[in-house]
Design a protein around this motif. Sequence first.
Motif, mmCIF file in Angstrom:
data_model
loop_
_atom_site.group_PDB
_atom_site.id
_atom_site.type_symbol
_atom_site.label_atom_id
_atom_site.label_comp_id
_atom_site.label_asym_id
_atom_site.label_seq_id
_atom_site.Cartn_x
_atom_site.Cartn_y
_atom_site.Cartn_z
ATOM 1 N N LYS A 195 27.527 -9.664 -27.362
ATOM 2 C CA LYS A 195 28.664 -9.032 -26.692
ATOM 3 C C LYS A 195 29.251 -7.926 -27.550
ATOM 4 N N ALA A 196 29.381 -8.174 -28.858
ATOM 5 C CA ALA A 196 29.941 -7.167 -29.756
ATOM 6 C C ALA A 196 29.057 -5.921 -29.777
ATOM 7 N N GLN A 197 27.725 -6.138 -29.800
ATOM 8 C CA GLN A 197 26.816 -4.998 -29.821
ATOM 9 C C GLN A 197 26.880 -4.223 -28.510
ATOM 10 N N LEU A 198 26.984 -4.962 -27.393
ATOM 11 C CA LEU A 198 27.082 -4.310 -26.083
ATOM 12 C C LEU A 198 28.350 -3.462 -26.019
ATOM 13 N N LEU A 199 29.480 -4.024 -26.493
ATOM 14 C CA LEU A 199 30.740 -3.282 -26.476
ATOM 15 C C LEU A 199 30.623 -2.005 -27.309
ATOM 16 N N ALA A 200 29.945 -2.126 -28.461
ATOM 17 C CA ALA A 200 29.791 -0.962 -29.341
ATOM 18 C C ALA A 200 28.934 0.108 -28.675
ATOM 19 N N ARG A 201 27.831 -0.305 -28.029
ATOM 20 C CA ARG A 201 26.938 0.659 -27.383
ATOM 21 C C ARG A 201 27.620 1.313 -26.188
ATOM 22 N N LEU A 202 28.346 0.539 -25.400
ATOM 23 C CA LEU A 202 28.994 1.079 -24.195
ATOM 24 C C LEU A 202 30.177 1.976 -24.549
#
Length: 204
Positions: A195-202
Amino acid sequence: MAKTTKTMRAADAALDAAAAAAKDAKRLAKTLPKRDAKKLRTLAEDAKEASTASRKSVERSPKKVVKKAVAAIARVEKATDKAEARLAAAATKTAEAERKRAAKEADKAAAAKKKAAEKKASKKTSSKKTSVATPEKKVAERKPAAATTTEPAPDPTAAPADPAAPAVDLAVLTVAQLRGRARAAGITGYSRLTKAQLLARLSS
């Protein structure tokens, strides 16, 4: 002998790929609805079983081992693609509903602001009429300029600018919804991101 060694290496690679596919499928299944998750977990178990072929099987029938592993991987990938497509569709639907809700709230706020402005303007107009109707008529006649210096009441028909619709807070979305957005944004490898990586990418 060289041909057999090459085939055995291919079998080992297929077993590793099947194990990785099973691991990824199990991780993705945790973010899916019960029905999709159950189906994907079953296929993940099949892929895991295919990846645990014995060394003797690899040495005796490497092509058979490769065939079984590749078939298991294909089934997992097909189910994964379908599940991710449904997640993306659900995320799009949720985003559209959020956009409509935000627009509705903005319209409601604008209407309330306009109504308050009209009410305030009406009170000012009423107060002005009352002051003109007072007995001090002579004073008003001697000093006409005083009446002209009164600032005009604001136009009650002027509509205030619509407030900006609130942005969607990505942090409150689920992993499934974030993956749906990542898929829609064309981000690759999103099914393996946290989730943290997704938030960073988005957010980038």
